[in-house]
Design a protein around this motif. Structure first.
Motif: not given
Length: 306
Positions: A80-82, A98-106, A124-126
Motif C-alpha cells: 500500500l503506497v500513500i 521512490k521508497a515503494a520502488e526500492e521495496l518492490t525491487a527488494t 498517475q505514476y503507475y
C-alpha cells in the motif's frame, strides 16, 4: 528596444501574479499544518490503548490467528503506497514512490508484488508506466478520516485472508511518510500483515514505559479467538489511519515549504526583471537623446550660412 522592454515588463507582471498564487498557497498550508498535527496527537492515545489491548490478548491467549500467522517462503506480497492527491508539495510524493520502488525491487527478487495505491500522484505514476494496481483510493489525502482507513483495511484484510492459491497475499507492506517536524518528513516502510504486535506503536513518544508494563491475568468472553477476530481488524485499520494522518501532515508541511521557496524565487526573479527593465528603459532614453542630438546637429550643419 521598445519591444524588449515590453517583454521584460510583461514577464515581470506574469511572475508577480504567480507569486501571489504561491504566497496564498503557502499561507493556506501554514494554517492547516497545526490542525493536522493536532489530529495526529489526538489519535495517538487511542492507538496506544488499542495496541495495549491487542498485545494483552496476543500475549495471554496463545491463539494462532490468521492475521498473525506468517509463512516461511512468501510467494506474493501486497504493498500500500500513500501519496498526495495534488502536486506543488515538493518531493513529498516522489520520495514515497521512490521508497515503494526500492521495496518492490527488494521483494521482487523472490516473490510477486501486488500494488495498492492511495493518492492521485501514485495512481498517475503507475498509469503512465502501464503498471496495474489491484485497488486505488483518492480524494482525501490532505484530510483523511477513519472511514477512509477502514475501507482500505477491509480490502487489504480480505485479500490477505484469501488463500495464496486463489490470488491472496502472504504479506502486506505499508509505505507512507512520517511527520517528524516542519522541516523533516521521512518516508517509512513497515510490514502491516501478518501482524507483529508490540506494546507501543512505533510513533509513540509518550515515554510511559509501555514495554515494561505487566499485564494482569485475563479471561476472554466468549473466547480469545472471538476477541482477536474483532480487535485485529481494528488494529489494522488504526495503523492505516495513523499512517494517513502522518502523511497528511507531511504533505501540508512539504507544500508550505515548497510554496515558500517558490515565493522567494519569484521575488528574486521580479527584482532581476525589474533591473533589466530599468536598464532597457535607460538604454532606450539614451538612444532617443542621441538620435535627437544627432538630428539637431545634422540640421545645424545643413543650414546655409547667410
Amino acid at each position: 528596444m521598445a519591444s524588449n522592454l515590453r517583454q521584460l515588463r510583461d514577464r515581470r507582471d506574469s511572475v508577480a501574479t504567480t507569486q501571489k498564487i504561491t504566497r496564498a498557497m503557502e499561507l493556506i498550508a501554514s494554517a492547516r499544518v497545526p490542525k493536522a498535527q493536532r489530529v495526529v496527537r489526538a489519535a495517538a492515545p487511542y492507538a496506544h490503548e488499542l495496541n495495549r489491548a491487542v498485545s494483552a490478548v496476543a500475549a495471554h491467549s496463545h491463539e494462532d490467528h490468521p492475521l498473525t500467522r506468517g509463512v516461511d517462503n512468501p510467494v506474493r506480497s501486497g504493498m500500500l503506497v500513500i501519496t498526495s492527491d495534488r502536486g506543488l508539495a515538493g518531493a513529498y510524493s516522489s520520495n514515497a514512490i521512490k521508497a515503494a520502488e526500492e521495496l518492490t525491487a527488494t521483494l521482487g527478487d523472490s516473490q510477486e508484488v501486488r500494488t495498492y495505491l492511495c493518492g492521485r500522484k501514485a495512481i498517475q505514476y503507475y498509469e503512465f508506466r502501464d503498471r496495474p494496481a489491484a485497488q486505488t483510493w483518492s480524494g482525501f489525502s490532505d484530510a483523511p478520516t477513519y472511514q477512509n482507513a477502514r475501507q482500505i483495511a477491509d480490502r487489504l484484510i480480505a485479500d490477505f485472508l484469501t488463500p495464496t492459491e486463489e490470488g491472496g497475499l502472504d504479506e502486506l507492506h505499508l509505505v507512507y511518510t512520517h511527520f517528524r517536524s516542519m522541516l523533516v518528513q521521512t518516508p517509512r516502510v513497515m510490514r502491516l500483515l501478518p501482524l507483529e504486535v508490540v506494546d507501543a506503536p512505533e510513533d509513540d513518544d509518550s515515554g510511559d514505559g509501555g514495554h515494561e508494563e505487566i499485564f494482569h491475568e485475563y479471561q476472554f468472553e466468549p473466547s480469545a479467538s472471538s476477541v482477536l477476530d474483532n480487535l485485529l481488524p481494528l488494529y489494522v485499520a488504526n495503523r492505516i489511519h495513523y499512517a494517513l494522518l502522518q502523511s497528511a501532515a507531511s504533505e501540508l508541511a512539504s507544500r508550505q515549504r515548497a510554496m515558500k521557496s517558490a515565493t522567494d524565487n519569484a521575488e528574486q526573479l521580479i527584482q532581476t526583471l525589474s533591473r533589466q527593465a530599468n536598464q532597457a528603459r535607460q538604454a532606450a532614453i539614451t538612444q532617443e537623446i542621441t538620435e535627437i542630438v544627432g538630428g539637431s546637429a545634422a540640421l545645424t550643419d545643413s543650414t546655409p550660412e547667410e
